[in-house]
Design a protein around this motif. Structure first.
Motif, mmCIF file in Angstrom:
data_model
loop_
_atom_site.group_PDB
_atom_site.id
_atom_site.type_symbol
_atom_site.label_atom_id
_atom_site.label_comp_id
_atom_site.label_asym_id
_atom_site.label_seq_id
_atom_site.Cartn_x
_atom_site.Cartn_y
_atom_site.Cartn_z
ATOM 1 N N ASP A 6 -38.983 -2.717 9.403
ATOM 2 C CA ASP A 6 -38.769 -1.781 10.515
ATOM 3 C C ASP A 6 -38.139 -0.499 9.977
ATOM 4 N N PRO A 7 -38.964 0.515 9.658
ATOM 5 C CA PRO A 7 -38.450 1.765 9.077
ATOM 6 C C PRO A 7 -37.511 2.541 9.996
ATOM 7 N N THR A 8 -37.528 2.252 11.284
ATOM 8 C CA THR A 8 -36.702 3.035 12.213
ATOM 9 C C THR A 8 -35.217 2.694 12.108
ATOM 10 N N LYS A 9 -34.902 1.506 11.600
ATOM 11 C CA LYS A 9 -33.498 1.100 11.559
ATOM 12 C C LYS A 9 -32.674 1.980 10.633
ATOM 13 N N ALA A 10 -33.205 2.308 9.463
ATOM 14 C CA ALA A 10 -32.472 3.163 8.525
ATOM 15 C C ALA A 10 -32.189 4.518 9.155
ATOM 16 N N HIS A 11 -33.187 5.046 9.860
ATOM 17 C CA HIS A 11 -33.011 6.333 10.541
ATOM 18 C C HIS A 11 -31.909 6.244 11.583
ATOM 19 N N ARG A 12 -31.859 5.131 12.318
ATOM 20 C CA ARG A 12 -30.827 4.972 13.352
ATOM 21 C C ARG A 12 -29.436 4.887 12.729
ATOM 22 N N HIS A 13 -29.338 4.223 11.581
ATOM 23 C CA HIS A 13 -28.024 4.150 10.919
ATOM 24 C C HIS A 13 -27.544 5.547 10.527
ATOM 25 N N LEU A 14 -28.444 6.367 10.011
ATOM 26 C CA LEU A 14 -28.081 7.732 9.640
ATOM 27 C C LEU A 14 -27.698 8.544 10.865
ATOM 28 N N THR A 15 -28.451 8.389 11.935
ATOM 29 C CA THR A 15 -28.170 9.128 13.167
ATOM 30 C C THR A 15 -26.787 8.790 13.713
ATOM 31 N N ARG A 16 -26.421 7.527 13.645
ATOM 32 C CA ARG A 16 -25.090 7.124 14.128
ATOM 33 C C ARG A 16 -23.987 7.780 13.302
ATOM 34 N N LEU A 17 -24.180 7.860 12.003
ATOM 35 C CA LEU A 17 -23.179 8.507 11.157
ATOM 36 C C LEU A 17 -23.068 9.993 11.489
ATOM 37 N N LEU A 18 -24.192 10.635 11.754
ATOM 38 C CA LEU A 18 -24.169 12.054 12.121
ATOM 39 C C LEU A 18 -23.486 12.259 13.460
ATOM 40 N N GLU A 19 -23.622 11.303 14.350
ATOM 41 C CA GLU A 19 -22.939 11.391 15.645
ATOM 42 C C GLU A 19 -21.438 11.186 15.473
ATOM 43 N N ARG A 20 -21.065 10.339 14.546
ATOM 44 C CA ARG A 20 -19.653 10.005 14.347
ATOM 45 C C ARG A 20 -18.886 11.136 13.671
ATOM 46 N N GLY A 21 -19.486 11.770 12.675
ATOM 47 C CA GLY A 21 -18.845 12.904 12.021
ATOM 48 C C GLY A 21 -17.671 12.553 11.133
ATOM 49 N N GLU A 22 -17.643 11.345 10.612
ATOM 50 C CA GLU A 22 -16.563 10.894 9.726
ATOM 51 C C GLU A 22 -17.045 10.937 8.281
ATOM 52 N N PRO A 23 -16.185 11.333 7.329
ATOM 53 C CA PRO A 23 -16.605 11.332 5.921
ATOM 54 C C PRO A 23 -17.178 9.973 5.530
ATOM 55 N N ALA A 24 -18.457 9.959 5.148
ATOM 56 C CA ALA A 24 -19.147 8.687 4.999
ATOM 57 C C ALA A 24 -20.098 8.699 3.814
ATOM 58 N N LEU A 25 -20.437 7.486 3.357
ATOM 59 C CA LEU A 25 -21.479 7.323 2.344
ATOM 60 C C LEU A 25 -22.487 6.301 2.830
ATOM 61 N N VAL A 26 -23.715 6.480 2.349
ATOM 62 C CA VAL A 26 -24.793 5.529 2.588
ATOM 63 C C VAL A 26 -25.373 5.175 1.232
ATOM 64 N N CYS A 27 -25.344 3.890 0.869
ATOM 65 C CA CYS A 27 -25.925 3.446 -0.399
ATOM 66 C C CYS A 27 -27.187 2.643 -0.121
ATOM 67 N N THR A 28 -28.294 3.079 -0.703
ATOM 68 C CA THR A 28 -29.568 2.436 -0.413
ATOM 69 C C THR A 28 -30.507 2.534 -1.615
ATOM 70 N N HIS A 29 -31.818 2.366 -1.351
ATOM 71 C CA HIS A 29 -32.823 2.224 -2.396
ATOM 72 C C HIS A 29 -33.799 3.397 -2.401
ATOM 73 N N GLY A 30 -34.484 3.550 -3.533
ATOM 74 C CA GLY A 30 -35.470 4.616 -3.671
ATOM 75 C C GLY A 30 -36.493 4.673 -2.560
ATOM 76 N N PRO A 31 -37.131 3.550 -2.158
ATOM 77 C CA PRO A 31 -38.144 3.605 -1.098
ATOM 78 C C PRO A 31 -37.591 3.985 0.277
ATOM 79 N N VAL A 32 -36.303 3.792 0.493
ATOM 80 C CA VAL A 32 -35.696 4.105 1.793
ATOM 81 C C VAL A 32 -35.294 5.573 1.881
ATOM 82 N N LEU A 33 -34.971 6.158 0.743
ATOM 83 C CA LEU A 33 -34.392 7.500 0.725
ATOM 84 C C LEU A 33 -35.275 8.597 1.310
ATOM 85 N N PRO A 34 -36.604 8.602 1.099
ATOM 86 C CA PRO A 34 -37.403 9.712 1.653
ATOM 87 C C PRO A 34 -37.216 9.915 3.152
#
Length: 314
Positions: A227-255
């Motif tokens: 489900d490719p939409t889940k990664a996008h939703r995780h990023l969107t939540r972080l952008l909504e939160r606005g807290e200094p954050a990191l996301v660690c993931t894989h090459g195929p997910v990054l694009p």
């Protein structure tokens, strides 16, 4: 000989006015920015934070980078040395404020007073750049860091569950090196793929600063394929939160994540060309293994805009 050094320009807003922190060095009787030489194999950003704390007792979180300074000094043998100093804007997040390491005074000054008190013309370049960031609403930022996991054992050399594939010795070394870099940007929220190679990439940082690792299956290769939409939703939540954050993931997910951040590049502000070019380069490479891409973000939610980017490569 080339002498690398790093420093910061701490800033704050007092009663509506912008102030910056200068330091006085009695040895030279001059006013300048907190800065110092890099230790062996030290990252520039790490040195900037370390030197600021060592000289002022203040713990800072790095913001957008500022223009570097280059000048020539005479070495002990009389030969010329080229000194290169990289600077960042910085917010004070803690510290005792006790003066140490060749500094006898720290002064918070308004821009006009700071401009007049600085002893070196080259130091005014950083001050003017900081003022331009404030005027264009790019100074008050928070960091969102994308991390691609460090080097892991090759797939063809691993017969067990791929999510358990571990880091190599090179990957573990990079993981240790990343910890102080992530700390320099004040990351307080760490979200990662549950795969072993991602967890171990950011684990030294999490342990060092006491930040819990939050695993998200949607950031794994397997979860993303399902489900490719889940990664996008995780990023969107972080952008909504606005807290200094990191996301660690894989090459195929990054694009997909990079595409979303590309849509948020603030291309209408000055210096946007440099930001776009740096981001495009990282995007084309999908980040190299062990890289941390620091995106300096203004605003949250739909209004979030990326105003500066930095690549921290292995």
């Amino acid at each position: 000989m080339r002498i690398p050094a790093a420093g910061t320009v701490p800033w704050r807003v007092q009663e509506g006015g912008l102030e910056v922190a200068l330091v006085h060095r009695p040895r030279y009787d001059d006013w300048s920015w907190a800065k110092g030489k890099l230790d062996d194999d030290e990252d520039w950003a790490v040195a900037a934070v370390r030197e600021t704390e060592e000289e002022t007792g203040l713990v800072v979180r790095l913001g957008p980078p500022l223009p570097e300074a280059r000048y020539t000094l005479l070495g002990r043998d009389g030969s010329p040395d080229d000194k290169v100093v990289r600077y960042w804007t910085a917010r004070v997040t803690g510290g005792h404020g006790h003066l140490v390491n060749e500094i006898d005074e720290v002064a918070w000054l308004d821009v006009a007073t700071a401009h007049a008190r600085l002893d070196y013309a080259r130091d005014r370049d950083q001050l003017l750049a900081l003022v331009r960031l404030q005027q264009t609403e790019r100074l008050d930022t928070w960091p969102l860091v994308l991390v691609r996991h460090a080097s892991a054992v090759a797939r063809n050399e691993w017969s067990r569950d791929d999510q358990l594939r571990p880091l190599t010795a090179v990957g573990r070394a990079r993981s240790a090196d990343l910890a102080p870099v992530l700390a320099a940007y004040g990351v307080t929220l760490a979200v990662t793929s549950p795969s072993e190679r991602c967890l171990r990439t950011v684990e030294p940082f999490a342990n060092a600063v006491g930040v819990p690792l939050r695993t998200r299956g949607g950031l794994s290769e397997e979860g993303f394929a399902a489900d490719p939409t889940k990664a996008h939703r995780h990023l969107t939540r972080l952008l909504e939160r606005g807290e200094p954050a990191l996301v660690c993931t894989h090459g195929p997910v990054l694009p997909d994540l990079l595409d979303e951040l590309a849509r948020r590049l603030d291309v209408e502000k000055p210096a946007s060309v440099e930001v776009v070019e740096a981001f495009a380069e990282a995007r084309d490479e999908r980040l190299v293994k062990g890289e941390a891409l620091v995106c300096h973000v203004v605003g949250t939610g739909d209004a979030a805009r990326v105003v500066a980017v930095e690549r921290h490569l292995p």
